[in-house]
Design an enzyme around this catalytic site. Structure first.
Site: not given
Length: 344
Positions: A294-295, A297, A318
């Site tokens: 997530h980071l 991305d 993503h």
């Protein structure tokens, strides 16, 4: 690729930054309710106000838009996404162009701070923003939580640029200038874990049940013995009841390098919510990754501007979408090493 709202949010950000217009069609084509939602329309409306953008097709449910930005005007902008639309996802469209505007931008945004399928506000402020602060001054001056379904959360953010794009002609010339001034993002060497920090937050009406404390305890049970833990318990009055826990890692140099989070769910004990976040963090810590996906991305557009490399736990849709969009707007070509999940 995954064809969701991520492509649109990143395209809006890079289009405004580069002053390059774009068209997009089949927006969220494979979603149960395809087309533009309120959250995406707020992104577009914000950039109409911030950058005098000319837009066609910006209507609820629209599957195609034409977007042509002007120059960002520094100042104060107030936005209301409505209900629990994600504030942090909106910022994916606004933060990058505001970072390199010709003056200070102050954002007042109402909506949801901690909602499903989005970035919790604590992950955004404690995991993502430290990397952006290497290039710009960003202050989160005020924050009130908003959970699903009523939302009514609020943030006030002040962005004070250190580098101005319009001083350097084209965006590609600007990238060359940035790379001569900034060492870039280099996240491919394993960091030594020094401690884990976090925030366990819940609505005021859950205080008697000690939900925040129990979430924190659930996380601590999973992480016990690994390293020093500092998890802050927090309660706030909110329009809808909700809970969230966010954890992040700190290395020996005092820098954040990965995070994980979990939202409370009806019927799920608070201890299990905390344990869920901790297990997600442990999964990445026990891998060869330097940062969580997530980071990674969220760092891809920044990587496109300043260069470097990132090693993550997995290459998500993503991440691929953001790479695709960055290559459309900027004179940059990414390389993905599929064997070790490295982005160059």
């Amino acid at each position: 690729m995954e064809g969701g709202g991520q492509i649109l949010r990143t395209a809006l950000a890079l289009s405004t930054l580069s002053r390059k217009p774009f068209t997009a069609d089949k927006i969220r084509h494979n979603r149960p309710k395809p087309g533009l939602k309120a959250q995406h329309l707020t992104c577009i409306d914000a950039l109409i106000k911030l950058a005098k953008a000319q837009v066609k097709g910006a209507e609820p449910g629209s599957s195609a838009i034409e977007f042509a930005p002007g120059e960002i005007t520094p100042g104060t902008l107030s936005l209301d996404i409505g209900t629990a639309g994600s504030i942090t996802l909106l910022l994916q469209s606004l933060l990058l162009p505001c970072m390199f505007a010709g003056g200070q931008v102050i954002l007042h945004i109402k909506g949801g701070t901690d909602t499903r399928w989005s970035i919790p506000v604590d992950y955004f402020s404690h995991v993502i923003l430290p990397f952006f602060r290497e290039f710009v001054s960003i202050e989160l001056n005020d924050m009130k939580r908003g959970f699903y379904p009523k939302g009514q959360g609020f943030i006030r953010m002040t962005i004070s640029p250190r580098y101005c794009l319009k001083d350097h002609g084209s965006v590609d010339d600007f990238c060359t200038h940035l790379r001569s001034k900034i060492p870039g993002i280099h996240l491919s060497d394993k960091s030594r874990l020094e401690r884990i920090e976090g925030i366990s937050a819940a609505s005021d009406q859950l205080k008697n049940a000690k939900v925040a404390e129990r979430q924190a305890e659930g996380a601590k049970q999973e992480l016990r013995g690994l390293c020093p833990l500092r998890i802050k318990n927090e309660y706030q009055p909110t329009a809808s009841a909700g809970t969230v826990i966010t954890l992040w890692t700190i290395n020996k140099q005092g820098k954040v390098f990965m995070g994980a989070d979990a939202l409370g769910e009806r019927g799920l004990r608070a201890e299990k919510v905390g344990a869920k976040a901790a297990k997600k963090l442990l999964e990445v810590l026990n891998s060869e990754a330097i940062v969580d996906s997530h980071l990674a991305d969220n760092l891809v557009p920044l990587l496109a501007l300043v260069g470097g490399e990132i090693k993550t736990d997995k290459i998500t849709g993503h991440i691929r979408s953001n790479i695709y969009v960055c290559e459309k707007f900027l004179d940059v070509k990414f390389l993905i090493n599929e064997e070790n999940n490295q982005i160059l």
